[in-house]
Scaffold this motif. Structure first.
Motif, PDB file in Angstrom:
ATOM      1  N   GLY A 315       0.826  -1.191   0.000  1.00 59.72           N
ATOM      2  CA  GLY A 315       0.000   0.000   0.000  1.00 59.72           C
ATOM      3  C   GLY A 315       0.867   1.249   0.000  1.00 59.72           C
ATOM      4  N   GLU A 316       0.382   2.308  -0.618  1.00 52.58           N
ATOM      5  CA  GLU A 316       1.183   3.528  -0.776  1.00 52.58           C
ATOM      6  C   GLU A 316       1.732   4.042   0.558  1.00 52.58           C
ATOM      7  OE1 GLU A 316       0.213   8.143  -1.772  1.00 52.58           O
ATOM      8  OE2 GLU A 316      -0.565   6.678  -3.222  1.00 52.58           O
ATOM      9  N   LYS A 317       0.895   4.044   1.587  1.00 43.48           N
ATOM     10  CA  LYS A 317       1.318   4.555   2.892  1.00 43.48           C
ATOM     11  C   LYS A 317       2.520   3.781   3.431  1.00 43.48           C
ATOM     12  CE  LYS A 317      -0.273   4.664   7.703  1.00 43.48           C
ATOM     13  NZ  LYS A 317      -1.388   4.300   8.616  1.00 43.48           N
ATOM     14  N   ASN A 318       2.491   2.467   3.335  1.00 39.40           N
ATOM     15  CA  ASN A 318       3.569   1.651   3.875  1.00 39.40           C
ATOM     16  C   ASN A 318       4.842   1.745   3.040  1.00 39.40           C
ATOM     17  OD1 ASN A 318       2.150   0.651   6.131  1.00 39.40           O
ATOM     18  ND2 ASN A 318       1.092  -0.835   4.837  1.00 39.40           N
ATOM     19  N   VAL A 319       4.697   1.777   1.721  1.00 37.29           N
ATOM     20  CA  VAL A 319       5.865   1.910   0.850  1.00 37.29           C
ATOM     21  C   VAL A 319       6.568   3.243   1.103  1.00 37.29           C
ATOM     22  CG1 VAL A 319       6.649   2.084  -1.544  1.00 37.29           C
ATOM     23  CG2 VAL A 319       4.954   0.366  -0.907  1.00 37.29           C
ATOM     24  N   LEU A 320       5.787   4.307   1.237  1.00 38.10           N
ATOM     25  CA  LEU A 320       6.376   5.617   1.518  1.00 38.10           C
ATOM     26  C   LEU A 320       7.053   5.652   2.883  1.00 38.10           C
ATOM     27  CD1 LEU A 320       3.823   8.281   0.218  1.00 38.10           C
ATOM     28  CD2 LEU A 320       6.212   8.026  -0.472  1.00 38.10           C
ATOM     29  N   ALA A 321       6.419   5.074   3.877  1.00 38.34           N
ATOM     30  CA  ALA A 321       6.984   5.095   5.232  1.00 38.34           C
ATOM     31  C   ALA A 321       8.336   4.399   5.264  1.00 38.34           C
ATOM     32  CB  ALA A 321       6.019   4.432   6.209  1.00 38.34           C
ATOM     33  N   PHE A 322       8.430   3.251   4.621  1.00 37.75           N
ATOM     34  CA  PHE A 322       9.698   2.514   4.603  1.00 37.75           C
ATOM     35  C   PHE A 322      10.765   3.295   3.835  1.00 37.75           C
ATOM     36  CE2 PHE A 322      12.775  -0.452   2.923  1.00 37.75           C
ATOM     37  CZ  PHE A 322      13.089  -1.201   4.047  1.00 37.75           C
ATOM     38  N   SER A 323      10.411   3.820   2.678  1.00 34.54           N
ATOM     39  CA  SER A 323      11.372   4.543   1.845  1.00 34.54           C
ATOM     40  C   SER A 323      11.917   5.767   2.576  1.00 34.54           C
ATOM     41  CB  SER A 323      10.712   4.965   0.533  1.00 34.54           C
ATOM     42  OG  SER A 323      10.222   3.836  -0.175  1.00 34.54           O
ATOM     43  N   ARG A 324      11.043   6.488   3.243  1.00 33.28           N
ATOM     44  CA  ARG A 324      11.473   7.690   3.960  1.00 33.28           C
ATOM     45  C   ARG A 324      12.340   7.353   5.166  1.00 33.28           C
ATOM     46  NH1 ARG A 324       5.533  10.525   3.245  1.00 33.28           N
ATOM     47  NH2 ARG A 324       6.085  11.838   1.429  1.00 33.28           N
ATOM     48  N   GLU A 325      12.015   6.274   5.847  1.00 32.42           N
ATOM     49  CA  GLU A 325      12.772   5.900   7.048  1.00 32.42           C
ATOM     50  C   GLU A 325      14.217   5.556   6.703  1.00 32.42           C
ATOM     51  OE1 GLU A 325      13.861   5.093  10.913  1.00 32.42           O
ATOM     52  OE2 GLU A 325      11.987   6.003  10.214  1.00 32.42           O
ATOM     53  N   TYR A 326      14.427   4.932   5.542  1.00 31.76           N
ATOM     54  CA  TYR A 326      15.761   4.414   5.231  1.00 31.76           C
ATOM     55  C   TYR A 326      16.396   5.046   3.994  1.00 31.76           C
ATOM     56  CZ  TYR A 326      14.377   1.093   8.763  1.00 31.76           C
ATOM     57  OH  TYR A 326      13.946   0.548   9.948  1.00 31.76           O
ATOM     58  N   ASP A 327      15.891   6.220   3.580  1.00 26.36           N
ATOM     59  CA  ASP A 327      16.471   6.946   2.442  1.00 26.36           C
ATOM     60  C   ASP A 327      16.569   6.057   1.204  1.00 26.36           C
ATOM     61  OD1 ASP A 327      16.855   9.432   3.752  1.00 26.36           O
ATOM     62  OD2 ASP A 327      18.648   8.664   4.715  1.00 26.36           O
ATOM     63  N   LEU A 328      15.472   5.388   0.893  1.00 28.68           N
ATOM     64  CA  LEU A 328      15.410   4.527  -0.277  1.00 28.68           C
ATOM     65  C   LEU A 328      14.326   5.024  -1.217  1.00 28.68           C
ATOM     66  CD1 LEU A 328      15.798   1.181   1.657  1.00 28.68           C
ATOM     67  CD2 LEU A 328      17.427   2.085  -0.021  1.00 28.68           C
ATOM     68  N   LEU A 329      14.273   4.462  -2.406  1.00 25.39           N
ATOM     69  CA  LEU A 329      13.304   4.906  -3.394  1.00 25.39           C
ATOM     70  C   LEU A 329      12.111   3.952  -3.419  1.00 25.39           C
ATOM     71  CD1 LEU A 329      15.733   5.803  -6.321  1.00 25.39           C
ATOM     72  CD2 LEU A 329      14.895   7.271  -4.471  1.00 25.39           C
ATOM     73  N   PRO A 330      10.909   4.484  -3.533  1.00 22.79           N
ATOM     74  CA  PRO A 330       9.716   3.622  -3.594  1.00 22.79           C
ATOM     75  C   PRO A 330       9.731   2.754  -4.845  1.00 22.79           C
ATOM     76  CG  PRO A 330       9.117   5.920  -3.197  1.00 22.79           C
ATOM     77  CD  PRO A 330      10.557   5.907  -3.609  1.00 22.79           C
ATOM     78  N   VAL A 331       9.173   1.555  -4.714  1.00 26.37           N
ATOM     79  CA  VAL A 331       9.163   0.627  -5.848  1.00 26.37           C
ATOM     80  C   VAL A 331       7.850   0.665  -6.616  1.00 26.37           C
ATOM     81  CG1 VAL A 331      10.829  -0.918  -4.761  1.00 26.37           C
ATOM     82  CG2 VAL A 331       8.376  -1.274  -4.364  1.00 26.37           C
ATOM     83  N   THR A 332       6.871   1.435  -6.127  1.00 27.46           N
ATOM     84  CA  THR A 332       5.580   1.523  -6.810  1.00 27.46           C
ATOM     85  C   THR A 332       5.401   2.897  -7.444  1.00 27.46           C
ATOM     86  OG1 THR A 332       4.432   2.253  -4.804  1.00 27.46           O
ATOM     87  CG2 THR A 332       4.528  -0.121  -5.218  1.00 27.46           C
ATOM     88  N   ASN A 333       4.656   2.916  -8.532  1.00 26.31           N
ATOM     89  CA  ASN A 333       4.408   4.187  -9.227  1.00 26.31           C
ATOM     90  C   ASN A 333       3.640   5.165  -8.339  1.00 26.31           C
ATOM     91  OD1 ASN A 333       5.581   3.539 -11.818  1.00 26.31           O
ATOM     92  ND2 ASN A 333       3.864   2.136 -12.126  1.00 26.31           N
TER      93      ASN A 333
END
Length: 408
Positions: A315-333
């Motif tokens: 889900g968008e919320k979870n993908v964003l939360a993980f990416s922001r926490e660890y300075d990574l890029l989201p894998v979903t459009n």
């Protein structure tokens, strides 16, 4: 380390339809304070609250251990339901994994960035679900560049000229070239791409000793290493972590870096800039991308429950939360679009811009793990004092072809 949320019970006798899913995941944290355990703990609580009867048990291991742990579990006949790890091709080829379409709803599968979905395929079927992504940019120390009166390079010749100017000012590592065993496969791929080629040819076969690749490493040896522009540590002995640490101490003029270097450098007060990797005559056509993978094992047969959980994970919320926490890029459009539109993510924007044109490791090849290990140990010799780029790349090519044949 285990993460277990409270099981919410409703509907029918306790235990009648209860299922516990087991997930093994990698730790992206730098310490216990930001361990991935905390991320999964919160996510699992939210999922279990919405899905009574499904419990998720998460074990988090360091990147040094996680792939080995999963391999041992599978070998012992106790595969987890899901594993978030660094590779998937061996398990897919052995028939142990669900296909992506088996464990994701159509909207979720369609939301993956296409370049990442494609990298998750074996024989054109997707088994690897991208979980986290990153790209590389050329970092440069603005203070050292100002002192040397130079600007960020856009071509190889400008990069070499900048390195010469930095050396003349006494900079310890004008260009840090980490070809040590920690992550030599990354620095190597970045340079091969900037030279116009890469690890594979257009037919998906290994291509180490192509004319362009040999020319790239010949240039590195002749124009940077042999001229003393890569610092006092021989590239074959310089690991990425040490190069990053030297950058945060203000000892490095330029190096290839990923998003986590931003935070580390800023914390030490280093003023830095970031530009796309230069190519021979201008900006490189593609940069290196990296993805880590979620896999779903067939052994326990929890296909429907796994689908429920993975749809929630992505889900968008979870993908964003993980990416922001660890300075990574989201894998979903959807999450990428949200990040692009958000001011709080402005520092990741340059990396995000590189992702669509990035090229990932050939992780869909069963032989890649062995080939990558060989690169780590051997490629630094190509630019060593007695090194021959053609000889070393030729040896890597022969080993890669052999490994590919053995993998089947």
């Amino acid at each position: 380390m285990g993460v277990t949320g409270a099981l919410a019970g409703c509907g029918g006798p306790a235990g009648s339809d209860d299922v516990t899913l087991r997930l093994v995941a990698a730790d992206y944290g730098r310490s216990s304070a930001d361990s991935s355990k905390k991320y999964w703990d919160e996510l699992v609580r939210g999922f279990e609250a919405q899905h009574p009867g499904t419990k998720v048990d998460v074990s988090v291991y360091s990147w040094n251990d996680v792939d080995r742990k999963v391999k041992e579990m599978v070998a012992a006949g106790h595969a987890p339901d899901m594993a978030q790890i660094g590779a998937y091709a061996d398990y897919a080829a052995a028939g142990k994994l669900y296909q992506a379409e088996d464990v994701l709803s159509i909207p979720v599968q369609a939301d993956f960035a296409s370049e990442l979905s494609d990298a998750g395929k074996v024989n054109r079927v997707q088994y690897g679900l991208p979980f986290a992504a990153s790209t590389r940019l050329l970092f440069y120390n603005k203070t050292l560049f100002a002192q040397a009166g130079i600007t960020a390079p856009t071509t190889w010749s400008e990069l070499a000229a900048d390195a010469r100017a930095l050396k003349a000012k006494g900079v310890k590592f004008p260009y840090a070239l980490p070809l040590g065993p920690e992550e030599a496969q990354a620095e190597t791929m970045q340079w091969l791409l900037s030279g116009g080629d890469g690890y594979l040819d257009g037919f998906g076969s290994y291509n180490f000793d192509s004319t362009q690749n040999v020319a790239t490493f010949t240039w590195l040896k002749d124009e940077l290493v042999d001229k003393g522009l890569t610092g006092p540590v021989e590239p074959a002995k310089l690991n990425r972590a040490d190069a990053f640490a030297a950058f945060t101490r203000g000892e490095v003029g330029m190096l290839n870096g990923h998003p986590s270097l931003m935070k580390a450098a800023a914390a030490k007060g280093v003023k830095f800039g970031m530009v796309p990797m230069p190519g021979v005559d201008g900006r490189a056509k593609s940069t290196m991308g990296v993805a880590d993978w979620m896999t779903a094992f067939k052994q326990n047969g929890h296909q429907d429950r796994i689908r429920d959980f993975l749809d929630y994970v992505y889900g968008e919320k979870n993908v964003l939360a993980f990416s922001r926490e660890y300075d990574l890029l989201p894998v979903t459009n959807s999450a990428q679009e949200a990040m692009s539109a958000s001011h709080r993510d402005a520092d990741l924007a340059p990396f995000l811009e590189e992702l669509p044109s990035s090229e990932l490791y050939p992780v869909g090849k069963k032989s890649w793990a062995a080939v990558s290990a060989d690169i780590k140990q051997q490629v630094g010799k190509a630019v060593g004092p007695e090194g021959s780029p053609a000889a070393v790349l030729g040896a890597l090519q022969r080993e890669a072809v052999t490994a590919d044949g053995s993998a089947g």
